[in-house]
Design a protein around this motif. Sequence first.
Motif, short mmCIF file in Angstrom:
data_model
loop_
_atom_site.label_atom_id
_atom_site.label_comp_id
_atom_site.label_asym_id
_atom_site.label_seq_id
_atom_site.Cartn_x
_atom_site.Cartn_y
_atom_site.Cartn_z
N LEU A 65 8.02 -24.28 85.51
CA LEU A 65 8.37 -23.60 86.71
C LEU A 65 9.33 -24.27 87.67
O LEU A 65 10.28 -23.71 87.98
CB LEU A 65 7.37 -23.08 87.67
CG LEU A 65 6.40 -21.88 87.17
CD1 LEU A 65 5.29 -21.48 88.04
CD2 LEU A 65 6.87 -20.67 86.65
N ARG A 66 9.18 -25.51 87.63
CA ARG A 66 10.05 -26.51 88.41
C ARG A 66 11.50 -26.42 87.59
O ARG A 66 12.42 -26.65 88.24
CB ARG A 66 9.53 -27.77 88.50
CG ARG A 66 8.27 -27.94 89.40
CD ARG A 66 7.90 -29.39 89.77
NE ARG A 66 6.73 -29.35 90.50
CZ ARG A 66 6.36 -29.08 91.69
NH1 ARG A 66 7.71 -28.82 92.40
NH2 ARG A 66 5.39 -29.07 92.53
N SER A 67 11.22 -26.50 86.27
CA SER A 67 12.56 -26.44 85.49
C SER A 67 13.31 -25.30 85.75
O SER A 67 14.33 -25.37 85.78
CB SER A 67 12.23 -26.79 84.11
OG SER A 67 13.32 -26.80 83.09
N MET A 68 12.65 -23.91 85.86
CA MET A 68 13.11 -22.89 85.75
C MET A 68 13.88 -22.97 87.33
O MET A 68 14.93 -22.37 87.45
CB MET A 68 12.29 -21.59 85.91
CG MET A 68 12.84 -20.41 85.62
SD MET A 68 11.76 -19.16 84.95
CE MET A 68 13.06 -18.30 84.12
N ALA A 69 13.30 -23.35 88.14
CA ALA A 69 13.53 -23.27 89.63
C ALA A 69 15.02 -24.31 89.81
O ALA A 69 15.98 -23.79 90.50
CB ALA A 69 12.74 -23.81 90.63
N GLU A 70 15.11 -25.32 89.08
CA GLU A 70 15.89 -26.05 89.12
C GLU A 70 17.24 -25.64 88.41
O GLU A 70 18.61 -25.74 88.81
CB GLU A 70 15.90 -27.60 88.26
CG GLU A 70 14.74 -28.56 89.00
CD GLU A 70 14.37 -29.57 88.35
OE1 GLU A 70 14.55 -29.53 87.01
OE2 GLU A 70 13.33 -30.25 88.97
N GLN A 71 17.03 -24.93 87.24
CA GLN A 71 18.22 -24.45 86.59
C GLN A 71 18.91 -23.28 87.05
O GLN A 71 19.90 -22.94 87.01
CB GLN A 71 17.65 -24.26 85.16
CG GLN A 71 17.49 -25.18 84.29
CD GLN A 71 16.90 -24.97 82.92
OE1 GLN A 71 17.87 -24.60 82.10
NE2 GLN A 71 15.80 -25.21 82.49
N CYS A 72 17.79 -22.21 87.74
CA CYS A 72 18.39 -20.96 88.14
C CYS A 72 18.82 -20.68 89.46
O CYS A 72 18.07 -21.22 90.57
CB CYS A 72 17.13 -19.83 87.54
SG CYS A 72 16.81 -19.98 85.96
N ALA A 73 19.90 -19.87 89.65
CA ALA A 73 20.04 -19.38 90.92
C ALA A 73 19.04 -18.29 91.71
O ALA A 73 19.03 -18.24 93.04
CB ALA A 73 21.64 -19.11 91.09
N ARG A 94 14.00 -20.54 95.32
CA ARG A 94 15.09 -19.86 94.90
C ARG A 94 14.73 -18.28 95.09
O ARG A 94 13.72 -17.81 95.59
CB ARG A 94 14.69 -19.79 93.27
CG ARG A 94 15.36 -21.16 92.85
CD ARG A 94 16.93 -21.27 92.79
NE ARG A 94 17.22 -22.36 92.59
CZ ARG A 94 17.47 -23.45 93.11
NH1 ARG A 94 17.46 -23.24 94.53
NH2 ARG A 94 18.40 -24.61 92.70
N THR A 95 15.78 -17.56 95.09
CA THR A 95 15.70 -15.99 95.48
C THR A 95 14.98 -15.51 94.30
O THR A 95 15.42 -15.60 92.98
CB THR A 95 17.22 -15.50 95.37
OG1 THR A 95 17.96 -16.12 96.52
CG2 THR A 95 17.15 -14.09 95.48
N VAL A 96 13.91 -14.85 94.64
CA VAL A 96 13.03 -14.04 93.50
C VAL A 96 13.17 -12.31 93.94
O VAL A 96 12.61 -12.38 94.96
CB VAL A 96 11.79 -14.65 93.67
CG1 VAL A 96 10.69 -13.83 92.54
CG2 VAL A 96 11.70 -16.13 92.94
N ARG A 97 13.56 -11.50 92.92
CA ARG A 97 13.74 -10.33 93.47
C ARG A 97 13.13 -9.57 92.12
O ARG A 97 13.57 -9.93 91.02
CB ARG A 97 15.19 -9.69 93.63
CG ARG A 97 15.52 -10.47 94.87
CD ARG A 97 17.08 -10.19 95.11
NE ARG A 97 17.37 -10.52 96.32
CZ ARG A 97 18.78 -10.54 96.61
NH1 ARG A 97 19.65 -10.21 95.80
NH2 ARG A 97 19.16 -11.02 98.17
#
Length: 381
Positions: A65-73, A94-97
Motif C-alpha cells: 500500500l505504501r508503494s502504491m501511494a508513492e507511485q500513484c496520483a 492520495r486522492t481515493v475515489r
Amino acid sequence: MSSANTILPPAVLGMLGGGQLGRFFVIAAHEMGYKVAVLDPDRNSPAGKIADVHLCAAYDDEAALRSMAEQCAAITTEFENVPAATLQFLAQSRTVRPAATAVAIAQNRVAEKNFFRDSGLPVAPYVVIEQAADIPGADSGLYPAILKVARFGYDGKGQARVATAEEARAAFEKFGAEICVLERMLKLDYEVSLVLARDADGNVAAFPVAENAHLNGILDISIAPARGDAAIREQARAMAIEVAQKLNYIGVLGVEFFVSEGKLLVNEMAPRPHNSGHYTIDACVTNQFEQQVRALAGLPLGDARQHSLAVMVNLLGDIWKNGEAPAWQLAFTEPGLKMHLYGKHEARPGRKMGHFTVIGEESGQVLEDALKVRKALGVGE
C-alpha cells in the motif's frame, strides 16, 4: 473545475483489484495516456497482466500500500470487497475515489438496506438477522424469502431461498450464524439497473437503463435501453442519482432495481463499474470505464449518450466443455458482434470469462442476433 485538482497523462493511476473490471479500466486509462499500477494478490490477474505495474500482494499488505501511494496520483477500486481500511489508509496521502465511507456501505447488506430505507427509497420488506431468535415466524408475511449474508456476497453467493422459518434457521446455521438480511421474495415483472458517473463537483452523467436477466444468480443478458415503461426508466434514473448524491459519491456507481407489480424497488448498489454496464463499451459515446478514469483524474465527465441499441451476453466458464474453447467461429459470423474475452488463467463453471455485445439499429433484430449467438456458444445449456 480547478485545474489544480486535475491529474493529466502520463500520471500513474492506481487500481485495487485485478479482475475484468480492473482490466477494462487499464485499457481505458492506457488509451487516454495514463499509466496504471494494479494491486491484486493473484499473479495471473487479468488487469495485472496488462498494467504498467502489478503489485502482487494482499489488500492489507502495508508495504504494498505504501508503494502504491508513492507511485500513484490517485487510486480507485474495481470491487467492493477491498477492505474499507485499505481505502482509508491510502486516502491519508492520495486522492481515493470512491471514498471508503461509500464503499463500506455497499459492502455490507445491512448498512446498504438501512441506507436505502433511511433515504426514503422503496425496498423489499426485510429484517436484519443477528441471531437465530431474530428469525420471524410464519405470520410475519415475509415468506417465501431470501436469506443473504451481510458481507462478501455477490453473483448469488451467500444467498439461500427459504420458504419457512425452519428453512431460514437451517440456512442461517449453514452460513455460520453470520449477520444476515432476510428479504421477502417479490413477484418480479423484470429487473433493471443504471450505471452513472458523478464527479467531484456533483455533475452526473447517467447511462441508459439496462434490462437484466439472471441465470443461477449471475447476470446472463442485458438489454439496453431497457424495454417496458418509460416512467420506470425515468424513476430508476432519479433514484440512482439520489443515491449518488446522498453518498456524495465520486466515481462510477451501479444501482440495481426490481420491478414488482409495476413498482420500482431498489435492490443493491455497486461502488464501481457494473457488469450490466458493459454494453457501454461498444454502444455509448463514452463507456463506463473511461468515466471511471475521468472521475478519478478530475477530468470533465464524457457524453454518456447511447448511439446504438445493444444486447450483452455474459460468457461463463461453463461453456468451455472438457477444457475445449467454445466454437468462436460461430460468434464471429455475426457482423454486429463485439467480443470481449478477459484473459483469465483458467475456465471454471460460474466464472465470468468474457462477454459479447451485439449492436444495431433495430431492437428486435439485435436481441434475435444476440440470442442466436448465445445458443450457438452453448450458454445456459
